[in-house]
Design an enzyme around this catalytic site. Structure first.
Site, mmCIF file in Angstrom:
data_model
loop_
_atom_site.group_PDB
_atom_site.id
_atom_site.type_symbol
_atom_site.label_atom_id
_atom_site.label_comp_id
_atom_site.label_asym_id
_atom_site.label_seq_id
_atom_site.Cartn_x
_atom_site.Cartn_y
_atom_site.Cartn_z
ATOM 1 C CG ASP A 228 -33.983 -19.581 -12.719
ATOM 2 O OD1 ASP A 228 -34.139 -18.582 -11.978
ATOM 3 O OD2 ASP A 228 -32.905 -19.818 -13.287
HETATM 4 C C1 BGC Z 1 -31.239 -17.052 -11.887
HETATM 5 C C2 BGC Z 1 -31.326 -17.812 -10.580
HETATM 6 C C3 BGC Z 1 -31.688 -16.862 -9.470
HETATM 7 C C4 BGC Z 1 -32.984 -16.183 -9.812
HETATM 8 C C5 BGC Z 1 -33.432 -15.207 -8.769
HETATM 9 C C6 BGC Z 1 -32.475 -16.225 -12.151
HETATM 10 O O1 BGC Z 1 -32.301 -15.398 -13.246
HETATM 11 O O2 BGC Z 1 -31.051 -17.952 -12.953
HETATM 12 O O3 BGC Z 1 -30.113 -18.454 -10.314
HETATM 13 O O4 BGC Z 1 -31.758 -17.558 -8.262
HETATM 14 O O5 BGC Z 1 -32.821 -15.475 -11.025
HETATM 15 O O6 BGC Z 1 -32.614 -14.088 -8.774
#
Ligand code: BGC
Length: 761
Positions: A228
């Site tokens: 993530d």
């Molecule tokens: C989120 C993800 C997301 C990623 C990219 C993170 O903060 O938890 O779900 O895909 O950011 O935006």
């Protein structure tokens, strides 16, 4: 494959290290020398959030269709429709030059307070897994990848970057992992995104057991694991654990750390090569799908409207709906003019167009006169004037349609909800309007359940419209006017109040740790076990027609676990309107070695029926439908015995029960050990055989010593000797009697264990 290996073989250490960290917020590092392009990823999950500048994290994204969020999708229980939506998402990804869509999210709804529940499917792992698999299959059928997220146990936003979710093994296996497992094994997502949080003390990004042992080795995941955004703490430890790609980039320090670790012999280069192989393989696969062109925005908007309508759940209806030509309609609530159709955070889409609910109602209302009142402010303030205005508007109308949207300051990615309530003003508004207008319909826009008990009694109908996507306004009109017969059913329980919810005493955690103390018992599993009444049960939803269930059948009354069975039931539309019913099959194990939830969803089917029509619905149940995970054996276990198959219209509306006899084909080894209790020895089939003669002797002796009667009760010490002994380790009892034994206690137990396990066991 050889091509991929050849590419990896030609890469320098520097190139390999660079490939494992992003080149920008949304792209991987290309290797021009070897014609390896960059891979472009983009959020997800219910629309494409393509940033025009790949170095920007939160720019206004390029226009794309905002489909309903996962709460709404889940309430459709419609795997084919979700697949179709996946295809549309892929078409938009292709047009926007996106290789991988960052979604779906398969995390469980442990508590309705999780701010991000709107992006997740369900409190039930079977349903969530099946729906996630459908979305992935739909997207990937067009040559666009997905990223199944957030693996694993990201069930709250509070301290999500660091909190340790403390979960026992069985709960992890039966509740928090299966949706991922199903999606991985049934749909083979190109990538899996690890969670931010720790699981039992280890960051998900560094969790070798989760990323390598379970995901890659046990489930056979072939793609790459991406972090993530910002979830990596120690790049080398993460690589060693199985985290292939770190995002976002660029981060030269990380690249250097990997290079140095290999040079210093801290990181085996084979580990890096394996990560590189996985990434290269997906980069090459993505490159096979030509990107660019347009997508059919109008067609996707129409599809979004259909999905939104299918996901709407009619929670209450005294017969007012569908609306019968009202002449004067009071439309109340600012969400009627400014649709609340998505949540805040990384999934926030820049829609191609937005249906205004008020306008869509007007289109279907014929000559009726529509009036409007905002009803509540945008913020948390209280403005009596808005309520007074709404009451005056509602009073003179035939019906009032109250559009109530849970504001984003109460629900979003990044923070959890403080409570399950609407705003104070929204509650007061509903109460005031229903007091003067009995024909009031409340239309809810929210991503997760709200408490309704303070206001529901006065309403004529309540429609849960969720975060319904950009075409939701039209879908509301379709349902209210009966152009669509509502068929959505809840994929999560609506509790009566917050204190009733499963994780209430263990949420959100403290000092960096959250204990999943309720274990297996989340959602309906909890309400069943505690006999806690709920507002609306899992699987519940009304229709404008009625359905009768008859002729429940199973393919075999006695069956082997590996063969499974097929359950069928006839469903008849007994009303006067075409409609869809969602038939649910739950399994109730009558007796098991370990505690089991009273019932668990193991199959479902959605069927469309004309008035008077009957169809036979068939639902297969396989080995896993009957198995539980036994940490003692480290495997899924079935036992011989009777199992009830519950066929229902919701978790609490079971229409038929058929009892079948399960025959386990498992030959489980004995798990007896040096400290096992007498009870464990007697319950273990091998142990019983070896130990029973000795047990009889021991009992006789003990009765003698304690002055016991034949029935085992003892005069001298005032207790049931047998009962007392059962929970003592055999070894301890033998130690008490050691002077009377011909061999040392340890040797006796060792000999018995040898008989049970074989020598060396
Ligand atoms: C989120 C993800 C997301 C990623 C990219 C993170 O903060 O938890 O779900 O895909 O950011 O935006």
């Amino acid at each position: 494959m050889t091509n991929i290996q050849a590419i990896v073989a030609q890469m320098t250490l520097e190139e390999k290290a660079a490939l494992c960290t992003g080149a920008s917020a949304w792209t991987t590092t290309p290797v021009e020398r070897l014609d390896l392009p960059e891979l472009l990823v983009s959020d997800g999950p219910h629309g494409i959030r393509r940033q025009p500048d790949i170095h920007a994290m939160a720019q206004k994204s390029l226009p794309a269709t905002c489909f309903p969020t996962a709460s709404s999708l889940a309430a459709t229980w419609d795997t084919e429709l979700i697949y179709e939506m996946g295809q549309a998402l892929a078409e938009e990804a292709i047009a926007l030059k996106v290789d991988v869509v960052l979604g779906p999210g398969a995390n469980m709804k442990r508590t309705p307070l999780c701010g991000r529940n709107f992006e997740y499917f369900s409190e039930d792992p079977y349903l969530a897994g099946d729906l996630a698999a459908s979305l992935i299959n739909g997207i990937q059928s067009k040559g666009v990848g997905t990223s199944l997220k957030h693996f694993a146990a990201n069930n709250q936003e509070f301290e999500r970057f660091a909190i340790s979710a403390e979960i026992d093994e069985r709960t992890l296996r039966e509740i928090y992992l299966p949706a991922f497992e199903t999606a991985v094994t049934k749909a083979k997502p190109w990538t899996v995104m690890c969670a931010y949080n720790k699981v039992n003390g280890t960051y998900a990004s560094e969790h070798h057991r989760l990323l390598t042992d379970i995901l890659k080795n046990e489930w056979g995941f072939e793609g790459f694991v991406v972090s993530d955004w910002g979830a990596v703490h120690d790049r080398v430890a993460a690589l060693q654990a199985g985290l292939d790609l770190e995002m976002p980039g660029p981060k030269q320090t990380r690249v250097n750390a990997v290079i140095e670790a290999v040079r210093d012999g801290v990181l085996n280069e084979a580990v890096l090569d394996e990560a590189v192989r996985r990434i290269v393989q997906i980069v090459c696969r993505a490159a096979q799908t030509p990107k660019g062109g347009d997508f059919d925005a109008a067609a996707h908007h129409t599809l979004a409207r259909k999905v939104a309508a299918e996901g709407m759940v009619l929670l209450k209806n005294n017969g007012l709906l569908p609306l019968q030509n009202p002449q004067h309609i009071a439309v109340i609530g600012r969400a009627a003019q400014k649709a609340h159709f998505q949540g805040g955070g990384s999934s926030h889409i820049n829609p191609t167009q937005v249906d205004v609910p008020f306008n869509e109602l007007q289109k279907l209302a014929g000559n009726a006169e529509l009036s409007f009142a905002a009803g509540y402010p945008e913020d948390a303030s209280f403005e009596q004037g808005l309520i007074d205005e709404a009451v005056a508007t509602a009073k003179v109308a035939d019906v009032a349609l109250l559009h109530i949207a849970l504001p984003s300051f109460k629900e979003s990615e990044g923070y959890d909800r403080p409570d399950l309530d609407l705003t104070e003003q929204q509650v007061a508004l509903i109460q005031a309007v229903t007091a003067v207008q009995p024909n009031t319909v409340v239309i809810l826009n929210n991503g997760a359940p709200v408490v309704v008990r303070d206001w529901i009694d006065g309403t004529a109908a309540v429609l849960e419209a969720w975060m319904m996507g950009q075409a939701g306004g039209g879908a509301i009109a379709d349902v209210l006017f009966g152009r669509t017969n509502p068929s959505g059913k809840l994929a999560e329980t609506y509790p009566i109040k917050l204190a009733d919810t499963p994780a209430h005493l263990n949420f959100p955690g403290e000092n960096g740790v959250v204990h999943y103390g309720e274990g297996l018992f989340i959602g309906y599993r909890y309400y069943d076990a505690r006999e806690v009444p709920v507002q609306f049960p899992f699987g519940y939803g009304l229709s404008y027609t009625t359905f009768a269930y008859s002729n429940p059948q199973v393919s075999a009354a006695t069956f082997k676990d590996v063969d499974g069975i097929t359950v069928s039931v006839d469903v008849t539309n007994t009303g006067s309107m075409v409609g869809k019913e969602i038939v649910q099959v739950y399994v109730h194990d009558q007796e098991a070695r370990l505690v089991r939830p009273y019932k668990e969803l193991k199959g479902f089917a959605k069927v469309e029926l004309q008035p008077g029509e009957t169809k036979t619905v068939t639902i297969p149940l396989d080995f896993r439908a009957f198995a539980y995970y036994d940490p003692a054996y480290r495997q899924w276990v079935t036992e011989d015995g009777q199992v009830d198959i519950l066929i229902g219209a919701s978790a609490t509306d079971i229409r038929s029960t058929v009892t079948v006899t399960l025959q386990s084909t498992l030959q489980l080894p004995s798990v007896l050990h040096r400290e096992s209790t007498i009870r464990a020895w007697l319950e273990d089939p091998y142990g019983k055989k070896a130990f029973e003669p000795m047990y009889q002797q021991m009992m006789a002796q003990l009765n003698h010593i304690f002055g016991g009667d034949d029935d085992g009760s003892s005069e001298n010490i005032g207790m049931d000797t047998a009962g007392f002994m059962l929970d003592m380790p055999l070894l301890s009892i033998l130690h008490f009697q050691e002077e009377a034994l011909t061999q040392p206690a340890d040797d006796i137990v060792a000999l018995l264990l040898e008989q049970v396990h074989g020598t060396g066991g």
